[in-house]
Design an enzyme around this catalytic site. Structure first.
Site, short mmCIF file in Angstrom:
data_model
loop_
_atom_site.label_atom_id
_atom_site.label_comp_id
_atom_site.label_asym_id
_atom_site.label_seq_id
_atom_site.Cartn_x
_atom_site.Cartn_y
_atom_site.Cartn_z
N ARG A 94 -72.37 8.02 38.74
CA ARG A 94 -71.83 9.34 38.42
C ARG A 94 -72.71 10.39 39.09
O ARG A 94 -73.94 10.25 39.14
CB ARG A 94 -71.79 9.59 36.91
CG ARG A 94 -70.62 8.92 36.21
CD ARG A 94 -69.27 9.58 36.55
NE ARG A 94 -68.15 8.95 35.89
CZ ARG A 94 -67.40 7.97 36.41
NH1 ARG A 94 -67.66 7.51 37.62
NH2 ARG A 94 -66.38 7.47 35.75
N GLU A 143 -67.28 17.58 41.02
CA GLU A 143 -66.24 17.20 42.01
C GLU A 143 -65.03 18.12 41.90
O GLU A 143 -64.64 18.47 40.79
CB GLU A 143 -65.83 15.74 41.77
CG GLU A 143 -66.98 14.80 42.03
CD GLU A 143 -66.67 13.33 41.71
OE1 GLU A 143 -65.51 13.02 41.38
OE2 GLU A 143 -67.60 12.53 41.79
N HIS A 168 -65.42 9.86 46.26
CA HIS A 168 -65.25 9.11 45.00
C HIS A 168 -64.18 8.02 45.13
O HIS A 168 -63.13 8.08 44.46
CB HIS A 168 -64.93 10.06 43.83
CG HIS A 168 -65.23 9.46 42.49
ND1 HIS A 168 -65.57 10.22 41.39
CD2 HIS A 168 -65.26 8.16 42.07
CE1 HIS A 168 -65.77 9.43 40.35
NE2 HIS A 168 -65.58 8.17 40.74
P1 NAP Z 1 -72.05 -1.24 32.44
O1 NAP Z 1 -71.64 -2.67 32.59
O2 NAP Z 1 -71.95 -0.60 31.11
O3 NAP Z 1 -73.54 -1.11 33.01
C1 NAP Z 1 -74.31 0.04 32.81
C2 NAP Z 1 -75.78 -0.32 32.99
O4 NAP Z 1 -76.54 0.88 32.87
C3 NAP Z 1 -76.32 -1.31 31.97
O5 NAP Z 1 -77.15 -2.22 32.63
C4 NAP Z 1 -77.14 -0.42 31.05
O6 NAP Z 1 -78.23 -1.09 30.45
C5 NAP Z 1 -77.67 0.59 32.03
N1 NAP Z 1 -78.14 1.81 31.38
C6 NAP Z 1 -77.49 2.63 30.55
N2 NAP Z 1 -78.30 3.61 30.14
C7 NAP Z 1 -79.50 3.39 30.74
C8 NAP Z 1 -80.73 4.05 30.71
N3 NAP Z 1 -80.92 5.17 29.99
N4 NAP Z 1 -81.75 3.54 31.44
C9 NAP Z 1 -81.58 2.43 32.18
N5 NAP Z 1 -80.41 1.76 32.25
C10 NAP Z 1 -79.39 2.23 31.53
O7 NAP Z 1 -71.18 -0.31 33.40
P2 NAP Z 1 -70.53 -0.71 34.82
O8 NAP Z 1 -69.17 -1.25 34.63
O9 NAP Z 1 -71.53 -1.47 35.62
O10 NAP Z 1 -70.37 0.76 35.44
C11 NAP Z 1 -71.51 1.58 35.68
C12 NAP Z 1 -71.08 3.00 35.99
O11 NAP Z 1 -70.51 3.04 37.28
C13 NAP Z 1 -69.98 3.57 35.07
O12 NAP Z 1 -70.51 4.13 33.90
C14 NAP Z 1 -69.29 4.58 35.94
O13 NAP Z 1 -69.79 5.85 35.67
C15 NAP Z 1 -69.67 4.18 37.37
N6 NAP Z 1 -68.49 3.79 38.20
C16 NAP Z 1 -68.20 4.52 39.31
C17 NAP Z 1 -67.15 4.17 40.12
C18 NAP Z 1 -66.79 4.94 41.36
O14 NAP Z 1 -65.62 5.12 41.64
N7 NAP Z 1 -67.76 5.36 42.15
C19 NAP Z 1 -66.36 3.05 39.79
C20 NAP Z 1 -66.68 2.32 38.65
C21 NAP Z 1 -67.77 2.70 37.85
P3 NAP Z 1 -78.02 -2.22 29.30
O15 NAP Z 1 -77.21 -3.32 29.96
O16 NAP Z 1 -79.36 -2.66 28.98
O17 NAP Z 1 -77.26 -1.54 28.21
#
Ligand code: NAP
Length: 318
Positions: free
Chosen positions: A236, A265, A283
């Site tokens: 993000r 954005e 994006h």
């Molecule tokens: P996810 O499976 O929930 O993974 C998020 C990770 O972030 C987890 O490892 C979590 O740790 C870690 N985290 C959260 N808060 C933290 C903190 N304060 N310090 C360190 N690590 C932290 O989510 P995902 O499916 O991988 O997606 C991740 C993000 O990608 C989404 O939230 C979204 O905003 C973004 N995204 C962007 C696009 C795009 O179009 N560019 C597409 C898809 C997703 P824990 O595992 O220990 O809880």
């Protein structure tokens, strides 16, 4: 067999999703298609399927007194006030898993584009100024033996890490909890954020936008990164301070930045747009035909389940 939905349940769906949905996915729903440039307004809708660019907060929820579900068409849900939703007993769902591969692939497209200076190469050829092979032309960095740092190692962060193994990268990551399977499969090591900054040749962000992660890449933390490191953000936009990244690129401290997401954005800080060695995408992390269809399908499946009185498939909190 699941019970059918009572006829004509009024729902609001982002108009931009129309082309991705099949008729059976909206069967039994009385759909109002809501274009992105129109505000929500007051009404008796029982479900809303917004794009990630639409803020669904306390005011919007107050205007929708019969609302039962916000089915966000994204995995990130920082556009929804989940506390306000919970207070009103409105379920919030997202679309995890189906976009993991697409977003991990795009992250790799940015890593390789930055490491091998693809944009400069494309511009050179297009300009007609390319004078032929030269031993010192557009030299980039070799990946093998370098360190990839992942901030966030959930679904997408781990998928990016797993793709790094055949490239010969050493993997380190920062997350709130350890990931033993990921460590076993890839040799990754969990480190503190400050070590991640200091040791990464490529720092790739994969954490959600939360009060703890907002602005985590700023002028101070950029100074703690290796000189010449590459920063990639497909998570993000508000995780980074755009002007600070622009200054680090201008001063040559940051080797390159590959970004897919921005704090406001579609506005991008002018200094970042003009910065050297920056690769800016609009994006498109999850933008493949298959993925976008699956995201829309999951959002609607959540709506259908909740309106049938069943549990949602992918709630953001259980
Ligand atoms: P996810 O499976 O929930 O993974 C998020 C990770 O972030 C987890 O490892 C979590 O740790 C870690 N985290 C959260 N808060 C933290 C903190 N304060 N310090 C360190 N690590 C932290 O989510 P995902 O499916 O991988 O997606 C991740 C993000 O990608 C989404 O939230 C979204 O905003 C973004 N995204 C962007 C696009 C795009 O179009 N560019 C597409 C898809 C997703 P824990 O595992 O220990 O809880």
């Amino acid at each position: 067999m699941s019970s059918p939905i009572a006829l004509s349940q009024p729902v609001l769906i982002a108009a931009e999703l129309k082309g991705l949905l099949e008729p059976d996915q909206i069967q039994g729903l009385d759909v109002t298609w809501l274009p992105a440039d129109q505000s929500i307004g007051k009404g008796d809708w029982v479900a809303i399927v917004p794009l990630l660019s639409r803020w669904v907060g306390g005011t919007q929820l107050k205007h929708l007194p019969r609302l039962r579900i916000v089915a966000n068409c994204a995995v990130g849900y920082d556009n929804v006030d989940v506390v306000a939703a919970e207070m009103r007993k409105v379920i919030v769902t997202n679309t995890p898993d189906v976009l993991t591969d697409a977003t991990a692939d795009l992250t790799w497209a940015l890593i390789l584009t930055c490491a091998r200076r693809l944009v400069e190469g494309i511009d050179l050829v297009r300009s007609g100024r390319w004078t032929g092979w030269h031993p010192e032309q557009l030299l980039g960095i070799q990946l093998r033996g370098r360190t990839l740092g992942l901030f966030g190692a959930g679904r997408i962060g781990q998928a990016v890490g797993r793709r790094a193994v055949p490239f010969g990268l050493r993997i380190i990551y920062a997350a709130r909890t350890p990931k033993p399977d990921f460590e076993r499969d890839t040799g990754a090591a969990r480190v503190e954020w400050t070590r991640l900054l200091a040791e990464s040749d490529i720092l790739s962000l994969h954490a959600p936008s939360t009060p703890e992660t907002k602005g985590i890449v700023n002028s101070d933390t950029l100074r703690r990164m290796k000189r010449g490191a590459i920063l990639v953000n497909t998570a993000r936009g508000d995780l980074i301070r755009e002007e600070a990244v622009a200054i680090a690129l201008e001063e040559g401290r940051l080797g390159a930045a590959g970004l897919d997401v921005y704090a406001d954005e579609p506005t991008i800080h002018p200094r970042l747009r003009a910065a050297p060695r920056v690769v800016l995408l609009p994006h498109i992390g999850s933008a493949t035909h298959d993925t976008r269809r699956k995201m829309a399908a999951i959002a609607l499946a959540n709506v259908q389940a909740v309106l049938r009185g069943e549990p949602p498939l992918t709630p953001v909190f259980r």
